[in-house]
Write an enzyme that holds these catalytic residues in place. Sequence first.
Site, PDB file in Angstrom:
ATOM      1  N   ARG A  36      23.786  38.264  54.643  1.00 24.84           N
ATOM      2  CA  ARG A  36      23.231  37.763  55.912  1.00 24.84           C
ATOM      3  C   ARG A  36      23.970  38.389  57.097  1.00 24.84           C
ATOM      4  NH1 ARG A  36      22.243  32.594  52.827  1.00 24.84           N
ATOM      5  NH2 ARG A  36      24.411  32.033  53.136  1.00 24.84           N
ATOM      6  N   PHE A  95      10.769  34.427  52.044  1.00 27.42           N
ATOM      7  CA  PHE A  95      11.509  33.432  51.250  1.00 27.42           C
ATOM      8  C   PHE A  95      12.734  32.973  52.067  1.00 27.42           C
ATOM      9  CE2 PHE A  95       9.673  36.686  48.433  1.00 27.42           C
ATOM     10  CZ  PHE A  95       8.814  35.926  47.654  1.00 27.42           C
ATOM     11  N   ASP A 107       8.179  30.860  54.238  1.00 23.11           N
ATOM     12  CA  ASP A 107       8.577  30.134  53.030  1.00 23.11           C
ATOM     13  C   ASP A 107       7.442  29.181  52.673  1.00 23.11           C
ATOM     14  OD1 ASP A 107      11.584  29.760  51.602  1.00 23.11           O
ATOM     15  OD2 ASP A 107      10.178  28.118  51.211  1.00 23.11           O
ATOM     16  N   SER A 108       7.339  28.839  51.389  1.00 22.84           N
ATOM     17  CA  SER A 108       6.293  27.914  50.968  1.00 22.84           C
ATOM     18  C   SER A 108       6.746  26.458  51.070  1.00 22.84           C
ATOM     19  CB  SER A 108       5.867  28.227  49.529  1.00 22.84           C
ATOM     20  OG  SER A 108       6.992  28.190  48.684  1.00 22.84           O
ATOM     21  N   ASP A 149      14.017  37.913  49.683  1.00 22.42           N
ATOM     22  CA  ASP A 149      15.031  37.208  48.871  1.00 22.42           C
ATOM     23  C   ASP A 149      14.341  36.120  48.040  1.00 22.42           C
ATOM     24  OD1 ASP A 149      17.427  36.292  47.826  1.00 22.42           O
ATOM     25  OD2 ASP A 149      17.875  35.024  49.559  1.00 22.42           O
ATOM     26  N   CYS A 180      17.720  37.707  42.101  1.00 22.52           N
ATOM     27  CA  CYS A 180      18.802  36.854  41.588  1.00 22.52           C
ATOM     28  C   CYS A 180      18.506  36.474  40.138  1.00 22.52           C
ATOM     29  CB  CYS A 180      18.983  35.616  42.459  1.00 22.52           C
ATOM     30  SG  CYS A 180      17.524  34.582  42.566  1.00 22.52           S
TER      31      CYS A 180
HETATM   32  N1  SAH Z   1      17.130  33.641  51.711  1.00 24.45           N
HETATM   33  C1  SAH Z   1      17.455  32.234  51.590  1.00 24.45           C
HETATM   34  C2  SAH Z   1      17.357  31.733  50.162  1.00 24.45           C
HETATM   35  C3  SAH Z   1      16.008  31.946  49.498  1.00 24.45           C
HETATM   36  S1  SAH Z   1      15.743  30.959  48.104  1.00 24.45           S
HETATM   37  C4  SAH Z   1      18.824  31.970  52.194  1.00 24.45           C
HETATM   38  O1  SAH Z   1      19.531  32.922  52.561  1.00 24.45           O
HETATM   39  O2  SAH Z   1      19.194  30.805  52.319  1.00 24.45           O
HETATM   40  C5  SAH Z   1      14.078  31.236  47.721  1.00 24.45           C
HETATM   41  C6  SAH Z   1      13.077  30.546  48.622  1.00 24.45           C
HETATM   42  O3  SAH Z   1      11.788  30.981  48.234  1.00 24.45           O
HETATM   43  C7  SAH Z   1      13.033  29.032  48.570  1.00 24.45           C
HETATM   44  O4  SAH Z   1      13.237  28.525  49.855  1.00 24.45           O
HETATM   45  C8  SAH Z   1      11.593  28.673  48.081  1.00 24.45           C
HETATM   46  O5  SAH Z   1      11.039  27.561  48.761  1.00 24.45           O
HETATM   47  C9  SAH Z   1      10.846  29.923  48.441  1.00 24.45           C
HETATM   48  N2  SAH Z   1       9.674  30.267  47.643  1.00 24.45           N
HETATM   49  C10 SAH Z   1       9.544  30.262  46.297  1.00 24.45           C
HETATM   50  N3  SAH Z   1       8.355  30.791  45.936  1.00 24.45           N
HETATM   51  C11 SAH Z   1       7.713  31.139  47.085  1.00 24.45           C
HETATM   52  C12 SAH Z   1       6.463  31.763  47.375  1.00 24.45           C
HETATM   53  N4  SAH Z   1       5.641  32.141  46.397  1.00 24.45           N
HETATM   54  N5  SAH Z   1       6.141  31.968  48.664  1.00 24.45           N
HETATM   55  C13 SAH Z   1       6.978  31.603  49.652  1.00 24.45           C
HETATM   56  N6  SAH Z   1       8.189  31.044  49.434  1.00 24.45           N
HETATM   57  C14 SAH Z   1       8.553  30.805  48.174  1.00 24.45           C
END
Ligand code: SAH
Length: 395
Positions: free
Chosen positions: A210, A226, A248-249, A299, A339
């Site tokens: 980040r 995400f 994000d979803s 991510d 990950c």
């Molecule tokens: N980058 C973030 C962590 C991401 S974790 C950080 O630095 O804090 C992964 C995220 O993806 C979660 O918040 C989850 O809600 C979201 N997610 C999972 N599947 C998804 C999809 N198909 N579309 C959008 N978001 C999604």
Amino acid sequence: MAEIIIKAGKERSLMRRHPWIFAGSVERVAGRTKPGDTVDVINPRGELIGRAAFSPASQIRARMWTFDTEQSIDHAFFKRKAAESVARRARHPALSAQDGVRLIHGESDGLPGVIADRYGKVVVLQLTSAGAEKWRDAIVAGLVQATGCDAVYERSDSDVRGREGLEPRVGVLHGELPADLSIDENGIRMLVDVVGGHKTGFYLDQRDNRLLTRQLASARSVLNCFCYTGGFSLQALAGGATSVLSIDSSAPALTTAQRNVELNPQLDATRAQWWEADVFEALRTLRTEGRKFDLIVLDPPKFAPSASHADRAARAYKDINLHGFRLLNPGGILMTYSCSGGIGQELFQSIVAGAAVDAGVDARIIHRLAAAPDHPIGLAVPEGEYLKGLACQVG
Ligand code: SAH
């Protein structure tokens, strides 16, 4: 003490100090044992080689606590291991001043099945093995003593507990949780929901990445896919991004993300846009609309929890990376992560390379990315390396 006797020809990984003993490597178990009990580990020549925690329900039948045959496994052992793990972070210049730090990273800190994250004065503990479960009190005592924290909260609700025959378990183990918990991450205040958030509440492993995003975001339009609670988005704003669109979803995650912006009045909130959507669909919509960005962060969650999911996961990674590359302006940068333990560094790089070819772009790796140093990888336990990333710049 009960004994686990290793089958002939099956002690090689133990000789390399790998801590897992799979069911297929066990010749027999001698003596009475309950889940989590400590057992002597005996090699095929009848010699004691260390002590392990017994997990009768798991394919990983035992996990080594020690390869020191003189070491007894008791309350004092766990207090000392927890204190040593905390001290290693305290001595690292990039970690000592951090508010949010992983204090214990399982096998890599010599404590299989134990995760502990500190958020300010609160420590969140996650136990995922029968052995760790047995020593909960000792581990908590060690953490409290080593950190002087106000509270310890347990988030042992990870799916992997099922494989050990353990029920989910959450709740306060020590002290009292504050009403609103937040941390300072490199100058940005972030809320941490240790009760309802993902994992232990926050993705500490991406801290350094980040920060890199912040450095690269200056005068760039940013797309953060995400985004969870906006970790990358807020750092990008702090770095002088001209605009940040975050997807994000999860509606609760986006609500927290917007509260995070309010908590940081030094940021220009008018440059931030939040979009609740499925990233796979959103990337296509953005392309149809002819949108372009200078910096894109991908991510995603773990698409491949193990190697058996690798094929389907590879297609999902390919899809988002292909669409990511297509949305980049010339000179733009894609910061892309996996990950998934089931997708190794080399495979991930080849997936991203294939995505660039299909997108018709020339791209080069400018940074290889990994988890922050409070998530070390034991040299004996290479499967501890789960987070990998690439920053790729297109021509
Ligand atoms: N980058 C973030 C962590 C991401 S974790 C950080 O630095 O804090 C992964 C995220 O993806 C979660 O918040 C989850 O809600 C979201 N997610 C999972 N599947 C998804 C999809 N198909 N579309 C959008 N978001 C999604």
